[in-house]
Design an enzyme around this catalytic site. Sequence first.
Site, PDB file in Angstrom:
ATOM      1  N   MET A  87      15.946 -64.932-147.174  1.00 45.69           N
ATOM      2  CA  MET A  87      16.325 -64.277-145.917  1.00 45.69           C
ATOM      3  C   MET A  87      17.082 -65.319-145.104  1.00 45.69           C
ATOM      4  O   MET A  87      16.596 -65.829-144.087  1.00 45.69           O
ATOM      5  CB  MET A  87      15.066 -63.771-145.196  1.00 45.69           C
ATOM      6  CG  MET A  87      14.488 -62.531-145.867  1.00 45.69           C
ATOM      7  SD  MET A  87      12.764 -62.242-145.417  1.00 45.69           S
ATOM      8  CE  MET A  87      11.966 -63.333-146.599  1.00 45.69           C
ATOM      9  N   MET A 145      12.992 -68.243-145.163  1.00 44.71           N
ATOM     10  CA  MET A 145      13.600 -67.784-143.902  1.00 44.71           C
ATOM     11  C   MET A 145      14.245 -68.960-143.176  1.00 44.71           C
ATOM     12  O   MET A 145      13.688 -70.056-143.162  1.00 44.71           O
ATOM     13  CB  MET A 145      12.512 -67.182-143.001  1.00 44.71           C
ATOM     14  CG  MET A 145      11.731 -66.058-143.652  1.00 44.71           C
ATOM     15  SD  MET A 145      10.574 -65.321-142.481  1.00 44.71           S
ATOM     16  CE  MET A 145       9.726 -64.165-143.560  1.00 44.71           C
ATOM     17  N   MET A 172      13.553 -53.517-148.354  1.00 43.02           N
ATOM     18  CA  MET A 172      12.639 -53.927-147.278  1.00 43.02           C
ATOM     19  C   MET A 172      12.052 -52.673-146.640  1.00 43.02           C
ATOM     20  O   MET A 172      12.789 -51.774-146.214  1.00 43.02           O
ATOM     21  CB  MET A 172      13.390 -54.730-146.200  1.00 43.02           C
ATOM     22  CG  MET A 172      13.756 -56.156-146.563  1.00 43.02           C
ATOM     23  SD  MET A 172      12.402 -57.240-147.092  1.00 43.02           S
ATOM     24  CE  MET A 172      11.187 -57.055-145.780  1.00 43.02           C
ATOM     25  N   SER A 212       2.861 -62.281-151.705  1.00 44.08           N
ATOM     26  CA  SER A 212       3.763 -63.174-150.973  1.00 44.08           C
ATOM     27  C   SER A 212       2.981 -64.310-150.333  1.00 44.08           C
ATOM     28  O   SER A 212       2.045 -64.064-149.559  1.00 44.08           O
ATOM     29  CB  SER A 212       4.493 -62.394-149.878  1.00 44.08           C
ATOM     30  OG  SER A 212       5.069 -63.311-148.969  1.00 44.08           O
ATOM     31  N   ASP A 220       9.004 -54.201-150.182  1.00 44.65           N
ATOM     32  CA  ASP A 220       8.463 -55.387-149.511  1.00 44.65           C
ATOM     33  C   ASP A 220       8.192 -55.093-148.038  1.00 44.65           C
ATOM     34  O   ASP A 220       9.121 -54.825-147.278  1.00 44.65           O
ATOM     35  CB  ASP A 220       9.494 -56.521-149.647  1.00 44.65           C
ATOM     36  CG  ASP A 220       8.971 -57.855-149.160  1.00 44.65           C
ATOM     37  OD1 ASP A 220       7.791 -57.951-148.796  1.00 44.65           O
ATOM     38  OD2 ASP A 220       9.773 -58.825-149.164  1.00 44.65           O
TER      39      ASP A 220
HETATM   40  C1  DX5 Z   1       8.795 -60.147-144.686  1.00 40.43           C
HETATM   41  C2  DX5 Z   1       8.670 -60.681-146.071  1.00 40.43           C
HETATM   42  C3  DX5 Z   1       7.564 -60.089-146.848  1.00 40.43           C
HETATM   43  C4  DX5 Z   1       6.204 -60.302-146.227  1.00 40.43           C
HETATM   44  C5  DX5 Z   1       5.392 -59.058-146.429  1.00 40.43           C
HETATM   45  O1  DX5 Z   1       9.991 -60.516-144.123  1.00 40.43           O
HETATM   46  O2  DX5 Z   1       9.861 -60.508-146.820  1.00 40.43           O
HETATM   47  O3  DX5 Z   1       7.569 -60.518-148.206  1.00 40.43           O
HETATM   48  O4  DX5 Z   1       5.525 -61.401-146.790  1.00 40.43           O
HETATM   49  O5  DX5 Z   1       4.241 -59.177-145.684  1.00 40.43           O
HETATM   50  P1  DX5 Z   1       3.191 -57.982-145.520  1.00 40.43           P
HETATM   51  O6  DX5 Z   1       2.774 -57.593-146.900  1.00 40.43           O
HETATM   52  O7  DX5 Z   1       2.119 -58.594-144.718  1.00 40.43           O
HETATM   53  O8  DX5 Z   1       3.945 -56.866-144.824  1.00 40.43           O
HETATM   54 ZN    ZN Z   2       9.742 -60.923-149.072  1.00 34.86          ZN
END
Ligand code: DX5
Ligand code: ZN
Length: 218
Positions: A69, A38, A138, A9, A176
């Site tokens: 998101m 986001m 998630m 990501s 994720d």
């Molecule tokens: C969080 C995101 C993830 C994030 C994960 O809301 O959707 O994709 O980048 O980050 P790590 O791997 O650091 O938990």
């Molecule tokens: Zn994500």
Amino acid sequence: MTTHLIAPSILSADFSRMGEAVSEIQNAEADWVHIDVMDGIFVPNLTFGPKMVGDLRPYTDLPFDVHLMIEKPDQLIPAFAEAGADYITFHLEAVVHAHRTVQLIRSLGKKPGVSIVPSTPVSLLTELLPFIDQVLIMTVNPGFGGQNLIETCLDKIRSLAAIRKELNLNFLIAADGGINVQTSSKVRNAGTDVLIAGSAFFSAADKKQFVKVLKGIS
Ligand code: DX5
Ligand code: ZN
């Protein structure tokens, strides 16, 4: 042996050097580029919009996995499709007419995905499963990188994998949040196909090795 896909990501990359970050993902032999969008409303953080996706598109041929998101995703989905997204995943919690959103993504020639936050049960996805290409579970509360994986979310992945088998469907299961060298084997063992990792990928000294470890081949 099951093949796992790794999707770093760019949320954890240096935002002033996003093109280089995408090249790093490709050089590390990862499979997809995960792009976290986001809006500061659906989640308490802001990132970027379709222009970022379009500007990054020339940097790689890897699939772009756009994770929306945001509230009212239907308004922006055509722009993300036009900008070069491959998978477009929206949150079940952000829409009323989820099936319509899936149809919209499909009509634009893109692969629809649906995501649920840790407090949403897998059972709410039942009616959508035949129509989608990806379910993104998630494993942290969305909004920020670098959080700890919530272990109970792995039970949701196990249930979803069982439902997929029972219904004889083919969608991918992505996880994720909080995925790193220490947690990756339990995430794979739960039945995950796509492992998304932000902070752990960008802080890894040897990114190619990191991708191998996450795939379980090293
Ligand atoms: C969080 C995101 C993830 C994030 C994960 O809301 O959707 O994709 O980048 O980050 P790590 O791997 O650091 O938990
Ligand atoms: Zn994500």
